[in-house]
Write a protein that holds these residues in place. Structure first.
Motif, PDB file in Angstrom:
ATOM      1  N   ALA A  19      -0.760   5.885 -21.473  1.00  0.00           N
ATOM      2  CA  ALA A  19      -1.996   5.732 -20.692  1.00  0.00           C
ATOM      3  C   ALA A  19      -2.166   4.277 -20.275  1.00  0.00           C
ATOM      4  O   ALA A  19      -1.626   3.370 -20.908  1.00  0.00           O
ATOM      5  CB  ALA A  19      -3.207   6.174 -21.524  1.00  0.00           C
ATOM      6  N   ILE A  20      -2.910   4.071 -19.206  1.00  0.00           N
ATOM      7  CA  ILE A  20      -3.276   2.728 -18.772  1.00  0.00           C
ATOM      8  C   ILE A  20      -4.807   2.649 -18.797  1.00  0.00           C
ATOM      9  O   ILE A  20      -5.487   3.399 -18.089  1.00  0.00           O
ATOM     10  CB  ILE A  20      -2.736   2.420 -17.367  1.00  0.00           C
ATOM     11  CG1 ILE A  20      -1.205   2.461 -17.397  1.00  0.00           C
ATOM     12  CG2 ILE A  20      -3.219   1.052 -16.890  1.00  0.00           C
ATOM     13  CD1 ILE A  20      -0.544   2.308 -16.053  1.00  0.00           C
ATOM     14  N   GLY A  21      -5.317   1.752 -19.649  1.00  0.00           N
ATOM     15  CA  GLY A  21      -6.748   1.687 -19.868  1.00  0.00           C
ATOM     16  C   GLY A  21      -7.504   0.933 -18.791  1.00  0.00           C
ATOM     17  O   GLY A  21      -6.936   0.122 -18.059  1.00  0.00           O
ATOM     18  N   LYS A  22      -8.799   1.200 -18.709  1.00  0.00           N
ATOM     19  CA  LYS A  22      -9.673   0.538 -17.742  1.00  0.00           C
ATOM     20  C   LYS A  22     -10.900  -0.009 -18.462  1.00  0.00           C
ATOM     21  O   LYS A  22     -11.504   0.678 -19.293  1.00  0.00           O
ATOM     22  CB  LYS A  22     -10.082   1.521 -16.641  1.00  0.00           C
ATOM     23  CG  LYS A  22      -8.903   2.035 -15.823  1.00  0.00           C
ATOM     24  CD  LYS A  22      -9.327   3.069 -14.790  1.00  0.00           C
ATOM     25  CE  LYS A  22      -8.123   3.632 -14.039  1.00  0.00           C
ATOM     26  NZ  LYS A  22      -8.508   4.676 -13.067  1.00  0.00           N
ATOM     27  N   LEU A  23     -11.264  -1.231 -18.128  1.00  0.00           N
ATOM     28  CA  LEU A  23     -12.375  -1.930 -18.766  1.00  0.00           C
ATOM     29  C   LEU A  23     -13.667  -1.736 -17.966  1.00  0.00           C
ATOM     30  O   LEU A  23     -13.662  -1.800 -16.739  1.00  0.00           O
ATOM     31  CB  LEU A  23     -12.041  -3.420 -18.876  1.00  0.00           C
ATOM     32  CG  LEU A  23     -13.014  -4.314 -19.643  1.00  0.00           C
ATOM     33  CD1 LEU A  23     -12.972  -3.981 -21.137  1.00  0.00           C
ATOM     34  CD2 LEU A  23     -12.656  -5.785 -19.426  1.00  0.00           C
ATOM     35  N   VAL A  24     -14.759  -1.540 -18.702  1.00  0.00           N
ATOM     36  CA  VAL A  24     -16.067  -1.315 -18.082  1.00  0.00           C
ATOM     37  C   VAL A  24     -17.117  -2.162 -18.790  1.00  0.00           C
ATOM     38  O   VAL A  24     -17.101  -2.291 -20.019  1.00  0.00           O
ATOM     39  CB  VAL A  24     -16.464   0.181 -18.183  1.00  0.00           C
ATOM     40  CG1 VAL A  24     -17.911   0.400 -17.743  1.00  0.00           C
ATOM     41  CG2 VAL A  24     -15.536   1.040 -17.338  1.00  0.00           C
ATOM     42  N   LEU A  25     -18.019  -2.768 -18.009  1.00  0.00           N
ATOM     43  CA  LEU A  25     -19.210  -3.414 -18.566  1.00  0.00           C
ATOM     44  C   LEU A  25     -20.302  -2.362 -18.553  1.00  0.00           C
ATOM     45  O   LEU A  25     -20.644  -1.834 -17.489  1.00  0.00           O
ATOM     46  CB  LEU A  25     -19.619  -4.625 -17.734  1.00  0.00           C
ATOM     47  CG  LEU A  25     -20.839  -5.392 -18.235  1.00  0.00           C
ATOM     48  CD1 LEU A  25     -20.546  -6.094 -19.559  1.00  0.00           C
ATOM     49  CD2 LEU A  25     -21.312  -6.406 -17.194  1.00  0.00           C
ATOM     50  N   TRP A  26     -20.858  -2.047 -19.726  1.00  0.00           N
ATOM     51  CA  TRP A  26     -21.751  -0.893 -19.835  1.00  0.00           C
ATOM     52  C   TRP A  26     -23.027  -1.226 -20.607  1.00  0.00           C
ATOM     53  O   TRP A  26     -23.007  -2.029 -21.546  1.00  0.00           O
ATOM     54  CB  TRP A  26     -21.019   0.248 -20.548  1.00  0.00           C
ATOM     55  CG  TRP A  26     -21.856   1.470 -20.811  1.00  0.00           C
ATOM     56  CD1 TRP A  26     -22.381   2.331 -19.887  1.00  0.00           C
ATOM     57  CD2 TRP A  26     -22.259   1.971 -22.087  1.00  0.00           C
ATOM     58  NE1 TRP A  26     -23.087   3.337 -20.516  1.00  0.00           N
ATOM     59  CE2 TRP A  26     -23.020   3.140 -21.862  1.00  0.00           C
ATOM     60  CE3 TRP A  26     -22.038   1.541 -23.401  1.00  0.00           C
ATOM     61  CZ2 TRP A  26     -23.566   3.885 -22.907  1.00  0.00           C
ATOM     62  CZ3 TRP A  26     -22.583   2.282 -24.452  1.00  0.00           C
ATOM     63  CH2 TRP A  26     -23.343   3.442 -24.196  1.00  0.00           C
ATOM     64  N   SER A  27     -24.124  -0.610 -20.177  1.00  0.00           N
ATOM     65  CA  SER A  27     -25.375  -0.633 -20.922  1.00  0.00           C
ATOM     66  C   SER A  27     -25.824   0.804 -21.134  1.00  0.00           C
ATOM     67  O   SER A  27     -25.630   1.662 -20.262  1.00  0.00           O
ATOM     68  CB  SER A  27     -26.466  -1.403 -20.163  1.00  0.00           C
ATOM     69  OG  SER A  27     -27.716  -1.256 -20.830  1.00  0.00           O
ATOM     70  N   ALA A  28     -26.417   1.064 -22.277  1.00  0.00           N
ATOM     71  CA  ALA A  28     -26.931   2.410 -22.553  1.00  0.00           C
ATOM     72  C   ALA A  28     -28.176   2.714 -21.728  1.00  0.00           C
ATOM     73  O   ALA A  28     -28.593   3.869 -21.626  1.00  0.00           O
ATOM     74  CB  ALA A  28     -27.236   2.550 -24.042  1.00  0.00           C
ATOM     75  N   GLN A  29     -28.756   1.681 -21.113  1.00  0.00           N
ATOM     76  CA  GLN A  29     -29.964   1.863 -20.319  1.00  0.00           C
ATOM     77  C   GLN A  29     -29.645   1.833 -18.831  1.00  0.00           C
ATOM     78  O   GLN A  29     -28.845   1.001 -18.368  1.00  0.00           O
ATOM     79  CB  GLN A  29     -30.975   0.764 -20.642  1.00  0.00           C
ATOM     80  CG  GLN A  29     -31.443   0.754 -22.091  1.00  0.00           C
ATOM     81  CD  GLN A  29     -32.441  -0.351 -22.358  1.00  0.00           C
ATOM     82  OE1 GLN A  29     -32.765  -1.142 -21.482  1.00  0.00           O
ATOM     83  NE2 GLN A  29     -32.945  -0.407 -23.586  1.00  0.00           N
ATOM     84  N   ALA A  30     -30.274   2.701 -18.087  1.00  0.00           N
ATOM     85  CA  ALA A  30     -30.089   2.733 -16.636  1.00  0.00           C
ATOM     86  C   ALA A  30     -30.676   1.468 -16.017  1.00  0.00           C
ATOM     87  O   ALA A  30     -31.679   0.937 -16.487  1.00  0.00           O
ATOM     88  CB  ALA A  30     -30.771   3.972 -16.051  1.00  0.00           C
ATOM     89  N   GLY A  31     -30.030   0.972 -14.970  1.00  0.00           N
ATOM     90  CA  GLY A  31     -30.552  -0.150 -14.215  1.00  0.00           C
ATOM     91  C   GLY A  31     -30.285  -1.526 -14.792  1.00  0.00           C
ATOM     92  O   GLY A  31     -30.652  -2.530 -14.178  1.00  0.00           O
ATOM     93  N   VAL A  32     -29.646  -1.615 -15.941  1.00  0.00           N
ATOM     94  CA  VAL A  32     -29.371  -2.921 -16.548  1.00  0.00           C
ATOM     95  C   VAL A  32     -28.131  -3.556 -15.926  1.00  0.00           C
ATOM     96  O   VAL A  32     -28.125  -4.729 -15.550  1.00  0.00           O
ATOM     97  CB  VAL A  32     -29.206  -2.797 -18.077  1.00  0.00           C
ATOM     98  CG1 VAL A  32     -28.751  -4.125 -18.680  1.00  0.00           C
ATOM     99  CG2 VAL A  32     -30.507  -2.344 -18.721  1.00  0.00           C
ATOM    100  N   VAL A  33     -27.058  -2.791 -15.821  1.00  0.00           N
ATOM    101  CA  VAL A  33     -25.812  -3.286 -15.235  1.00  0.00           C
ATOM    102  C   VAL A  33     -25.729  -2.825 -13.787  1.00  0.00           C
ATOM    103  O   VAL A  33     -25.808  -1.631 -13.492  1.00  0.00           O
ATOM    104  CB  VAL A  33     -24.580  -2.771 -16.014  1.00  0.00           C
ATOM    105  CG1 VAL A  33     -23.294  -3.276 -15.372  1.00  0.00           C
ATOM    106  CG2 VAL A  33     -24.645  -3.219 -17.468  1.00  0.00           C
ATOM    107  N   ASP A  34     -25.579  -3.784 -12.870  1.00  0.00           N
ATOM    108  CA  ASP A  34     -25.494  -3.451 -11.445  1.00  0.00           C
ATOM    109  C   ASP A  34     -24.053  -3.137 -11.064  1.00  0.00           C
ATOM    110  O   ASP A  34     -23.118  -3.387 -11.818  1.00  0.00           O
ATOM    111  CB  ASP A  34     -26.005  -4.621 -10.614  1.00  0.00           C
ATOM    112  CG  ASP A  34     -25.228  -5.890 -10.904  1.00  0.00           C
ATOM    113  OD1 ASP A  34     -24.360  -6.246 -10.104  1.00  0.00           O
ATOM    114  OD2 ASP A  34     -25.482  -6.514 -11.962  1.00  0.00           O
ATOM    115  N   ALA A  35     -23.880  -2.600  -9.870  1.00  0.00           N
ATOM    116  CA  ALA A  35     -22.572  -2.121  -9.410  1.00  0.00           C
ATOM    117  C   ALA A  35     -21.550  -3.233  -9.208  1.00  0.00           C
ATOM    118  O   ALA A  35     -20.348  -2.970  -9.119  1.00  0.00           O
ATOM    119  CB  ALA A  35     -22.736  -1.329  -8.117  1.00  0.00           C
TER     120      ALA A  35
END
Length: 247
Positions: free
Chosen positions: A98-114
């Protein structure tokens, strides 16, 4: 009675003559797809999968100290290559699963923008990052911040997870308002399961090539060979893709 005997005989011959166990050390980011793959493999073959989940760096140390694993599914390609060089593996068994992909994530909506601009504004208390010395996804997170010239700026806000599984829990529990996690942890079928996220562009970090290798103790086990064949097959590949990995 005769019919019952025939049914029991048919059930017996439908399973492998020598069902066995496969002990697999699995990188934490691959937990969800591995559970699905293991269940299907057990159903198809009758063999039993004993999976342990954790940081690739810790697994390396355990393997070198004699931990009884048959296969390593690492979060990088360097660790299996190193084990190869140290003659701790069955020859010619290493491959990228597999080739992994990194994500910046928040459990709350609207915290991390696109576009991930939240990293520039600093509107967060803590940033969860896996230990870059043990977890390849943590190293990818550090590389990303370095490329963005933000590592020194936000290092004091780090909450460091032992592995990517613990890092995810820091964000999911609210201990950190956002963090760098594996895409497979927060996406399913290319759809974000909850919260808000930024898919980190691949040019910001080194490719996360996740390699598998059969370890020395598993080299002569038919069940291990069966698992490797299954992992390379179409059914497992479809599961891996569904969790957002590249192949």
């Amino acid at each position: 009675m005769y019919r019952l005997a025939l049914l029991l005989f048919a059930a017996a011959v439908s399973m492998p003559a020598f069902a066995d166990e496969v002990s697999v050390a699995v990188a934490a980011n691959f937990t969800a797809p591995m559970k699905v793959i293991a269940a299907q493999f057990e159903k198809d073959t009758g063999h039993k999968v004993l999976a342990s989940y954790g940081a690739t760096g810790k697994f390396y140390a355990q393997i070198r100290n004699g931990a009884p694993f048959d296969i390593l599914l690492a979060a990088d390609d360097a660790t299996p290559a190193k084990l190869d060089q140290e003659s701790a593996t069955a020859p010619n068994t290493r491959f990228t699963y597999a080739i992994g992909k990194l994500v910046l994530w928040s459990a709350q909506a609207g915290v991390v923008d696109a576009k991930g601009d939240v990293l520039k504004t600093g509107k967060f208390d803590h940033l969860a990052v896996a230990n870059p010395k043990l977890a390849p996804y943590g190293l990818a997170a550090v590389e990303t911040l370095q490329k963005l010239n933000l590592l020194t700026t936000w290092q004091a806000k780090f909450v460091t997870g032992e592995n990517i599984g613990q890092t995810y829990q820091f964000v999911a529990s609210g201990a950190a308002s956002l963090g760098f996690v594996a895409m497979s942890q927060v996406y399913e079928g290319n759809k974000l399961k909850s919260g808000s996220a930024w898919m980190v562009p691949s040019h910001l970090y080194s490719p996360i090539r996740q390699d598998a290798v059969v370890l020395s103790r598993g080299g002569n086990k038919p069940a291990v060979a069966a698992f490797v064949t299954f992992l390379k097959g179409d059914a497992a590949k479809a599961i891996i893709r569904s969790y957002g990995y590249g192949l």
